[in-house]
Write an enzyme that holds these catalytic residues in place. Sequence first.
Site, PDB file in Angstrom:
ATOM      1  N   GLU A 103       0.986  -1.200   0.010  1.00 30.60           N
ATOM      2  CA  GLU A 103      -0.104  -0.176  -0.114  1.00 30.60           C
ATOM      3  C   GLU A 103       0.824   1.296   0.061  1.00 30.60           C
ATOM      4  OE1 GLU A 103      -3.215   0.367   2.636  1.00 30.60           O
ATOM      5  OE2 GLU A 103      -3.392  -1.667   2.829  1.00 30.60           O
ATOM      6  N   CYS A 129       1.097 -10.603 -17.103  1.00 32.16           N
ATOM      7  CA  CYS A 129       1.397  -9.840 -18.309  1.00 32.16           C
ATOM      8  C   CYS A 129       0.393  -9.319 -19.294  1.00 32.16           C
ATOM      9  CB  CYS A 129       2.343 -10.733 -19.250  1.00 32.16           C
ATOM     10  SG  CYS A 129       4.010 -11.161 -18.655  1.00 32.16           S
TER      11      CYS A 129
END
Length: 340
Positions: A103, A129
């Site tokens: 975070e 990907c």
Amino acid sequence: MSSNAVSIHHNAALLSVVEVTAPVEVTSDMIDDRLATVLKRLRLPKRLLQRVAGVRVRRMWEEPQDYINGAAQAGVKALAEAGISPDSIGLLINTSVTRSQLEPAVSAQIHNTMGLASSATNFDITNACLGFVNGMDLAATLIDARQIDYAVVVAGEDAKNVQEATVENLLSDKTTRDNFMQQFASLTLGSGAAAAVLGPADRHPEGHRILRGVTRAGTSYHNLCHGNHDGMYTDSGALLENGLELVMDAWNDTPADWNWQNMDRYITHQVSQMHTDAIIKSAGLDRKKIPTTFPELGNIGPAALPITLARELETLKVGDRVLTMGVGSGLNVAMLEIEW
């Protein structure tokens, strides 16, 4: 085909796509030199990266946070090329695999660095990907729904930490041939950044219409590739075999009138020469229609596909049909058609 697997777009266009190149060049010969002792001990030949994967060079950033700056730089450049004001952006999607912390979302740092308005929603999409294709698909859906006018999709990847950890792992006296090959794919990775701007097609006749796409999930194979900051471990043979099967499952199940067999360009995720050859053979594609960037850039994760598309811009003309397609660890497949 299940409607859940298909996306049809009505008023979304790609307005620009750009790349930002990482500045530091790392050749495969340089990696061979660092691994000389283990290659000798395991009786493995040099230049495996060139001969097996086709990767001669990859790029790296200079500093750890440069991938964020690279993504933001690409976003600003894409806005300028599209002629869109930052204040007009309703959504920023970061699709990078790379992150330094859990975070906040990487998108928050990119949003701030780009100087976007507080009214611009931002979040990360991570799907190995395939993140960039997923990001474009979602942005196009929100534009179609008139929830937003314009979106920026970005990806900034930094492979340096993973590659350094892999080299250290492989230099261990405990490394076997199997260990080496499990981590081999990590040595093909590269760094770089890309961005695209999407907007409403009815306001931008110069834009490139995003038409439709398809996805497939083969999540029973989620254990074939695991990666973190300490390295990436891949069953390359099984990943190729099952990933290709999933690609062809999606390919063969698309409506006949989509006619994907006759695209003017196929922009694939850039993995290796072996993967490129396999998709050409299985789908019966014209090799000349599949540009490659992995020889000079390596595998840049989700940034690889938009970078390859950005490098094709000067060769595309009005009316050309472009299919973006790729496989991501998980396994997941995504394809998206764009009309130039």
